[in-house]
Design a protein around this motif. Structure first.
Motif, PDB file in Angstrom:
ATOM      1  N   ARG A  57       0.811  -1.223   0.000  1.00  0.00           N
ATOM      2  CA  ARG A  57       0.000   0.000   0.000  1.00  0.00           C
ATOM      3  C   ARG A  57       0.843   1.271   0.000  1.00  0.00           C
ATOM      4  NH1 ARG A  57      -2.328   2.863   4.109  1.00  0.00           N
ATOM      5  NH2 ARG A  57      -1.698   1.280   5.640  1.00  0.00           N
ATOM      6  N   VAL A  58       1.923   1.310   0.790  1.00  0.00           N
ATOM      7  CA  VAL A  58       2.667   2.567   0.952  1.00  0.00           C
ATOM      8  C   VAL A  58       4.079   2.531   0.383  1.00  0.00           C
ATOM      9  CG1 VAL A  58       1.332   3.109   3.021  1.00  0.00           C
ATOM     10  CG2 VAL A  58       3.579   2.018   3.267  1.00  0.00           C
ATOM     11  N   GLY A  59       4.579   1.334   0.021  1.00  0.00           N
ATOM     12  CA  GLY A  59       5.946   1.265  -0.477  1.00  0.00           C
ATOM     13  C   GLY A  59       6.956   1.557   0.619  1.00  0.00           C
ATOM     14  N   ASP A  60       8.122   2.024   0.211  1.00  0.00           N
ATOM     15  CA  ASP A  60       9.194   2.312   1.169  1.00  0.00           C
ATOM     16  C   ASP A  60       9.143   3.773   1.593  1.00  0.00           C
ATOM     17  OD1 ASP A  60      11.428   2.456   2.739  1.00  0.00           O
ATOM     18  OD2 ASP A  60      12.873   2.185   1.112  1.00  0.00           O
ATOM     19  N   LEU A  61       8.484   4.033   2.715  1.00  0.00           N
ATOM     20  CA  LEU A  61       8.391   5.398   3.227  1.00  0.00           C
ATOM     21  C   LEU A  61       9.752   5.944   3.671  1.00  0.00           C
ATOM     22  CD1 LEU A  61       5.170   5.128   5.452  1.00  0.00           C
ATOM     23  CD2 LEU A  61       5.375   6.196   3.198  1.00  0.00           C
ATOM     24  N   PHE A  62      10.715   5.051   3.829  1.00  0.00           N
ATOM     25  CA  PHE A  62      12.032   5.472   4.294  1.00  0.00           C
ATOM     26  C   PHE A  62      12.998   5.758   3.143  1.00  0.00           C
ATOM     27  CE2 PHE A  62      14.558   5.012   8.425  1.00  0.00           C
ATOM     28  CZ  PHE A  62      13.689   5.834   9.116  1.00  0.00           C
ATOM     29  N   ALA A  63      12.566   5.601   1.908  1.00  0.00           N
ATOM     30  CA  ALA A  63      13.458   5.828   0.772  1.00  0.00           C
ATOM     31  C   ALA A  63      14.096   7.220   0.779  1.00  0.00           C
ATOM     32  CB  ALA A  63      12.713   5.587  -0.542  1.00  0.00           C
ATOM     33  N   PRO A  64      13.375   8.296   1.166  1.00  0.00           N
ATOM     34  CA  PRO A  64      14.006   9.621   1.159  1.00  0.00           C
ATOM     35  C   PRO A  64      15.199   9.742   2.095  1.00  0.00           C
ATOM     36  CG  PRO A  64      11.617   9.834   1.226  1.00  0.00           C
ATOM     37  CD  PRO A  64      11.922   8.393   1.457  1.00  0.00           C
ATOM     38  N   VAL A  65      15.269   8.890   3.109  1.00  0.00           N
ATOM     39  CA  VAL A  65      16.401   8.939   4.033  1.00  0.00           C
ATOM     40  C   VAL A  65      17.712   8.704   3.290  1.00  0.00           C
ATOM     41  CG1 VAL A  65      17.476   7.751   6.004  1.00  0.00           C
ATOM     42  CG2 VAL A  65      15.039   8.268   6.041  1.00  0.00           C
ATOM     43  N   LEU A  66      17.661   7.931   2.217  1.00  0.00           N
ATOM     44  CA  LEU A  66      18.867   7.574   1.487  1.00  0.00           C
ATOM     45  C   LEU A  66      19.389   8.713   0.623  1.00  0.00           C
ATOM     46  CD1 LEU A  66      17.777   3.998   0.314  1.00  0.00           C
ATOM     47  CD2 LEU A  66      19.257   4.588   2.249  1.00  0.00           C
ATOM     48  N   ASP A  67      18.524   9.635   0.239  1.00  0.00           N
ATOM     49  CA  ASP A  67      18.903  10.666  -0.722  1.00  0.00           C
ATOM     50  C   ASP A  67      18.917  12.076  -0.154  1.00  0.00           C
ATOM     51  OD1 ASP A  67      19.024   8.697  -2.744  1.00  0.00           O
ATOM     52  OD2 ASP A  67      16.861   8.848  -3.033  1.00  0.00           O
ATOM     53  N   ARG A  68      18.191  12.311   0.922  1.00  0.00           N
ATOM     54  CA  ARG A  68      18.093  13.660   1.464  1.00  0.00           C
ATOM     55  C   ARG A  68      19.414  14.059   2.114  1.00  0.00           C
ATOM     56  NH1 ARG A  68      13.000  15.380   1.969  1.00  0.00           N
ATOM     57  NH2 ARG A  68      12.876  13.863   0.262  1.00  0.00           N
ATOM     58  N   ARG A  69      19.849  15.284   1.879  1.00  0.00           N
ATOM     59  CA  ARG A  69      21.084  15.787   2.469  1.00  0.00           C
ATOM     60  C   ARG A  69      20.795  17.117   3.149  1.00  0.00           C
ATOM     61  NH1 ARG A  69      21.865  11.334   1.915  1.00  0.00           N
ATOM     62  NH2 ARG A  69      23.421  10.236   0.636  1.00  0.00           N
ATOM     63  N   GLN A  70      21.121  17.216   4.435  1.00  0.00           N
ATOM     64  CA  GLN A  70      20.835  18.412   5.207  1.00  0.00           C
ATOM     65  C   GLN A  70      22.036  18.757   6.078  1.00  0.00           C
ATOM     66  OE1 GLN A  70      16.327  18.086   6.598  1.00  0.00           O
ATOM     67  NE2 GLN A  70      17.381  16.169   7.004  1.00  0.00           N
ATOM     68  N   ASP A  71      22.327  20.025   6.179  1.00  0.00           N
ATOM     69  CA  ASP A  71      23.352  20.477   7.111  1.00  0.00           C
ATOM     70  C   ASP A  71      22.677  20.706   8.459  1.00  0.00           C
ATOM     71  OD1 ASP A  71      25.419  21.600   8.527  1.00  0.00           O
ATOM     72  OD2 ASP A  71      25.964  23.048   6.973  1.00  0.00           O
ATOM     73  N   LEU A  72      22.997  19.863   9.428  1.00  0.00           N
ATOM     74  CA  LEU A  72      22.357  19.941  10.732  1.00  0.00           C
ATOM     75  C   LEU A  72      23.021  20.953  11.666  1.00  0.00           C
ATOM     76  CD1 LEU A  72      21.795  16.130  11.462  1.00  0.00           C
ATOM     77  CD2 LEU A  72      20.298  17.734  10.254  1.00  0.00           C
ATOM     78  N   ARG A  73      24.175  21.456  11.275  1.00  0.00           N
ATOM     79  CA  ARG A  73      24.927  22.315  12.206  1.00  0.00           C
ATOM     80  C   ARG A  73      24.261  23.663  12.467  1.00  0.00           C
ATOM     81  NH1 ARG A  73      30.061  19.861   9.130  1.00  0.00           N
ATOM     82  NH2 ARG A  73      28.551  20.267   7.473  1.00  0.00           N
ATOM     83  N   PRO A  74      23.705  24.325  11.441  1.00  0.00           N
ATOM     84  CA  PRO A  74      22.956  25.558  11.761  1.00  0.00           C
ATOM     85  C   PRO A  74      21.760  25.286  12.672  1.00  0.00           C
ATOM     86  CG  PRO A  74      23.478  25.478   9.422  1.00  0.00           C
ATOM     87  CD  PRO A  74      23.817  24.127   9.981  1.00  0.00           C
ATOM     88  N   ALA A  75      21.092  24.148  12.472  1.00  0.00           N
ATOM     89  CA  ALA A  75      19.967  23.800  13.348  1.00  0.00           C
ATOM     90  C   ALA A  75      20.441  23.581  14.769  1.00  0.00           C
ATOM     91  CB  ALA A  75      19.278  22.541  12.819  1.00  0.00           C
ATOM     92  N   THR A  76      21.594  22.947  14.931  1.00  0.00           N
ATOM     93  CA  THR A  76      22.139  22.749  16.274  1.00  0.00           C
ATOM     94  C   THR A  76      22.424  24.089  16.933  1.00  0.00           C
ATOM     95  OG1 THR A  76      23.160  20.668  15.569  1.00  0.00           O
ATOM     96  CG2 THR A  76      23.983  21.659  17.604  1.00  0.00           C
TER      97      THR A  76
END
Length: 337
Positions: free
Chosen positions: A279-298
């Motif tokens: 029904r939903v496929g792999d909802l976690f697939a974006p985890v493999l491709d998304r790139r974010q700089d977490l340091r400004p958020a920290t």
């Protein structure tokens, strides 16, 4: 299942894998056997393998089933097939020769070892010192409820929205929940640990009745522990689509934020997961491709320790702003904790 419980050789995508004691009951009450375990991991491989490829794997093995003795396995067994990829990392305590599961036959092989739980590293063999995601691990202590976990998870989402970071939740398959926040190359484990620690400190300010950062287990009673220390080299989290050694053979599956918001969270297991995947496929697939700089958020989260409040940020694609005032009114600064 092969008749008579005798060892059998199965062919998996051109590889031959020997399955021993296929009728061994690993989930005795549920009647699920080692053959069921092998069959599950081979069938789920199109969804699972993308999240394991290139990552060292730690196995939790239950040779006598979920009610018996178990142990962690960080080394490929002697006599492993030549085609099975392994990777060596030299820890201070010495080298470990990890299995790297990159094909369905590798999953059949580890399942034959009665490896119910699969724990991939948060980093890859290519860049072991650099995690690919930060994980917010919400672990309910004795006395805390699933509702407590759900409410804390929704607060995590609001915090992530406030600093412009996208997170992807998955059920642990036990009692907790994990939120994966993919990061761009170049992050260190110190970076990801500080990011999650900053989230935990803000959660503690907002909801001290539900949240704890207490490392002493006996002092966590009735609260949800935010385990930022999971974000360390060599630490592992149970794999998405991995099975758990609990009655019913539950699966660690991704869920949507809407499912968490409404409370309509599915409980799936070895037998029922297929309809969910269809029904939903792999909802976690974006985890493999998304790139974010977490340091400004920290930095923005850590700024909460002072008097300045960061400007609101937008969740990608949401069109809605969220800010600290929405989360909590008149809370003491983080520095007071």
């Amino acid at each position: 299942m092969p008749a008579g419980g005798q060892p059998t050789v199965v062919r998996v995508a051109g590889r031959e894998v020997r399955v021993t004691n296929p009728d061994k009951r690993l989930w005795p009450v549920d009647g699920l056997t080692k053959w069921d375990l092998v069959d599950y991991y081979v069938r789920v491989s199109p969804f699972l393998l993308p999240h394991l490829r290139g990552r060292p794997l730690v196995l939790t093995r239950y040779p006598d089933g979920i009610d018996g003795e178990w142990f962690y396995s960080k080394n490929a067994p002697e006599g492993a097939p030549e085609w099975l990829r392994t990777w060596t990392y030299h820890h201070e305590s010495g080298p470990n020769h990890y299995i790297v599961a990159e094909e369905a036959a590798a999953l059949a092989y580890v399942a034959n070892l009665a490896a119910i739980e699969l724990h991939p590293w948060l980093s890859s063999c290519d860049t072991p010192e650099e995690p690919d995601f930060a994980v917010v691990d919400l672990d309910p202590a004795e006395g805390a409820t699933w509702e407590d976990v759900r409410q804390v998870a929704l607060l995590v989402r609001e915090i992530l929205r406030a600093v412009g970071v996208e997170g992807f939740p998955k059920l642990s398959g036990a009692t907790g929940l994990h939120v994966y926040c993919p990061c761009a190359p170049g992050h260190s484990f110190r970076d990801t640990a500080e990011f999650v620690r900053a989230i935990g400190r803000l959660l503690l300010r907002i909801d001290p009745e539900r949240v704890t950062l207490e490392r002493v287990v006996a002092r966590r009673a009735g609260k949800v522990y935010v385990d930022y220390l999971q974000n360390r080299l060599g630490q592992t989290i149970t794999a998405v689509y991995g099975l758990r050694p609990r009655p019913g053979a539950p699966v660690s599956i991704p869920v949507t934020w809407d499912e968490l918001r409404t409370g309509d969270v599915p409980e799936v297991n070895l037998r029922t997961v297929w309809e969910r995947l269809r029904r939903v496929g792999d909802l976690f697939a974006p985890v493999l491709d998304r790139r974010q700089d977490l340091r400004p958020a920290t930095a923005a989260l850590q700024a909460e320790a002072g008097t300045q409040r960061p400007a609101p940020a937008h969740e990608p694609g949401s069109g809605e702003a969220s800010n600290w005032q929405h989360l909590s009114e008149d809370v003491p600064p983080l520095g007071a904790i």
